[in-house]
Design a protein around this motif. Structure first.
Motif, short mmCIF file in Angstrom:
data_model
loop_
_atom_site.label_atom_id
_atom_site.label_comp_id
_atom_site.label_asym_id
_atom_site.label_seq_id
_atom_site.Cartn_x
_atom_site.Cartn_y
_atom_site.Cartn_z
N ARG A 182 0.83 -1.21 0.00
CA ARG A 182 0.00 0.00 0.00
C ARG A 182 0.86 1.26 0.00
NH1 ARG A 182 -5.04 -0.35 3.93
NH2 ARG A 182 -5.08 -2.35 2.79
N THR A 183 1.39 1.56 -1.18
CA THR A 183 2.17 2.77 -1.41
C THR A 183 1.49 3.56 -2.54
OG1 THR A 183 3.58 1.80 -3.13
CG2 THR A 183 4.25 1.47 -0.84
N GLU A 184 2.20 4.57 -3.04
CA GLU A 184 1.67 5.38 -4.14
C GLU A 184 1.91 4.74 -5.51
OE1 GLU A 184 4.04 6.24 -2.02
OE2 GLU A 184 3.60 8.15 -1.03
N PHE A 185 2.37 3.47 -5.52
CA PHE A 185 2.81 2.88 -6.79
C PHE A 185 1.71 2.85 -7.84
CE2 PHE A 185 3.59 -0.77 -9.62
CZ PHE A 185 4.77 -0.34 -10.19
N LEU A 186 0.50 2.45 -7.45
CA LEU A 186 -0.59 2.39 -8.43
C LEU A 186 -1.19 3.77 -8.71
CD1 LEU A 186 -2.55 -0.84 -7.35
CD2 LEU A 186 -0.97 -0.55 -9.28
N GLY A 187 -0.76 4.77 -7.94
CA GLY A 187 -1.23 6.14 -8.14
C GLY A 187 -0.24 6.95 -8.92
N ARG A 188 0.46 7.86 -8.23
CA ARG A 188 1.34 8.80 -8.94
C ARG A 188 2.58 8.13 -9.53
NH1 ARG A 188 5.78 10.65 -6.02
NH2 ARG A 188 5.89 10.05 -3.82
N SER A 189 2.89 6.92 -9.10
CA SER A 189 4.08 6.24 -9.62
C SER A 189 3.77 5.31 -10.80
CB SER A 189 4.76 5.44 -8.51
OG SER A 189 5.26 6.29 -7.51
N MET A 190 2.58 5.41 -11.33
CA MET A 190 2.19 4.54 -12.45
C MET A 190 1.83 5.39 -13.66
SD MET A 190 1.81 1.44 -13.52
CE MET A 190 1.74 0.44 -12.04
N ARG A 211 -5.61 -1.61 -11.55
CA ARG A 211 -5.11 -0.37 -10.96
C ARG A 211 -6.25 0.47 -10.40
NH1 ARG A 211 -3.21 5.20 -13.85
NH2 ARG A 211 -2.25 6.15 -12.01
N ALA A 212 -7.29 0.64 -11.19
CA ALA A 212 -8.40 1.48 -10.76
C ALA A 212 -9.08 0.93 -9.51
CB ALA A 212 -9.41 1.61 -11.90
N ASP A 213 -9.11 -0.39 -9.39
CA ASP A 213 -9.86 -1.02 -8.29
C ASP A 213 -9.03 -1.24 -7.03
OD1 ASP A 213 -12.03 -1.12 -9.99
OD2 ASP A 213 -11.71 -3.22 -10.55
N ASN A 214 -7.70 -1.15 -7.14
CA ASN A 214 -6.85 -1.54 -6.01
C ASN A 214 -5.94 -0.45 -5.47
OD1 ASN A 214 -7.04 -4.73 -5.58
ND2 ASN A 214 -7.25 -4.30 -7.77
N ASP A 215 -5.88 0.69 -6.12
CA ASP A 215 -5.02 1.77 -5.63
C ASP A 215 -5.45 2.17 -4.22
OD1 ASP A 215 -3.22 3.82 -5.42
OD2 ASP A 215 -4.39 5.24 -6.61
N GLY A 216 -4.51 2.05 -3.28
CA GLY A 216 -4.80 2.38 -1.89
C GLY A 216 -5.41 1.26 -1.09
N LEU A 217 -5.64 0.10 -1.74
CA LEU A 217 -6.27 -1.04 -1.05
C LEU A 217 -5.35 -2.26 -1.02
CD1 LEU A 217 -9.86 -0.78 -2.59
CD2 LEU A 217 -9.10 0.07 -0.36
N GLN A 218 -4.10 -2.11 -1.43
CA GLN A 218 -3.20 -3.25 -1.48
C GLN A 218 -3.04 -3.86 -0.09
OE1 GLN A 218 -2.63 -0.11 -2.61
NE2 GLN A 218 -1.14 -0.08 -4.29
N ALA A 219 -2.87 -5.18 -0.07
CA ALA A 219 -2.82 -5.89 1.21
C ALA A 219 -1.53 -5.67 1.98
CB ALA A 219 -3.01 -7.39 0.96
N GLY A 220 -0.43 -5.39 1.27
CA GLY A 220 0.87 -5.33 1.93
C GLY A 220 1.09 -4.08 2.75
#
Length: 278
Positions: A182-190, A211-220
């Protein structure tokens, strides 16, 4: 024992959490980012042990300047963390040179230049650690991640060769392969390929939807990931490969099982390829 760190890509994500964790345990850290203003809070909390500087890994001279700062301020480097990078989504046919070439400049060539700049300091120190932030995408290719996969596969090969080259100097290489954290990877880093072809809606398109469904919801949990990375850095015999999280382990086990199955199936024919074989 305290370490002297140089960490790229500290504006956010695992790089930021790792720099903070190293500082919190009393280590010295040169934290870098393209915009060093994002690091002002680190400097404020750790004025004696933190130094911050601009480092755009795609700009000639930035890595050498950061290495010189580490030597001037802390006397050298014990741990280099190549964390700076970003992702790209899109089918291979959808990507364009102005989209994928900068990806390689950052994720591959930037790592090479930073590593080359810091290696003399690691050798001077008589040993150390090089942490290469790869990804589960460096373990197995996935439709829609092809260009990002290619950069991380390049990083994996580079790192495996580097590990053999620097081992005689007492330098260990650790290839970290995180799954979803749960980092910014799927957001501003993608980045996402501008072209979206309907022909790939059910393959590469699935990654766009992920990406759209999981940004900010990652399990890690990034802090737990960093705890494992720190233990690997501190270990007397660090692992060469360090997958992190259930997803990364599942990718590796699935790929290796399929790889071995294919090898076993084709081995009788594939081995009969020398001169003189029937």
């Amino acid at each position: 024992m305290s370490y002297r760190w140089l960490v790229t890509g500290c504006s956010g994500g695992l790089g930021r959490v790792l720099a903070e964790a190293a500082l919190n345990r009393g280590d010295q850290v040169v934290a870098t980012a393209r915009d060093p203003r994002s690091l002002e809070d680190l400097l404020a909390r750790h004025p004696e042990t933190c130094r911050a500087t601009a480092l755009d890994v795609t700009k000639a001279g930035d890595a050498a300047a950061a290495a010189a700062l580490a030597e001037r301020e802390f006397g050298g480097v014990d741990v280099l963390v190549n964390n700076a990078g970003y992702g790209m989504l899109g089918a291979i046919e959808e990507g364009t040179p102005d989209e994928y070439r900068p990806l390689f400049e950052t994720n591959v060539f930037g790592v090479i230049e930073t590593t080359r700049a810091v290696l003399p300091l690691l050798r001077k120190a008589g040993g150390g650690r090089i942490v290469m932030m790869s990804s589960g995408a460096g373990i197995a290719g996935i439709a829609g991640d092809g260009y990002y996969n290619a950069t991380k596969f390049a990083l994996e090969g580079l790192s495996e060769a580097l590990a053999q080259e620097v081992a005689p100097f007492g330098i260990a290489t650790i290839i970290v392969e995180p799954g979803p954290f749960r980092t910014e990877f799927l957001g501003r880093s993608m980045r996402v390929a501008a072209a979206e072809m309907p022909e790939y809606a059910e393959t590469a398109g699935a990654r766009r939807r992920y990406r759209a469904d999981n940004d900010g919801l990652q399990a890690g949990d990034p802090r737990k990931a960093v705890d494992v990375i720190l233990r690997a850095v501190d270990a007397e015999r660090p692992p060469l490969h360090l997958p992190l999280g259930e997803r990364a382990y599942a990718l590796a086990r699935t790929k290796f099982a399929a790889f071995l199955e294919s090898m076993d199936e084709w081995e009788p024919l594939a081995l009969k390829t020398a001169f003189g074989d029937a």
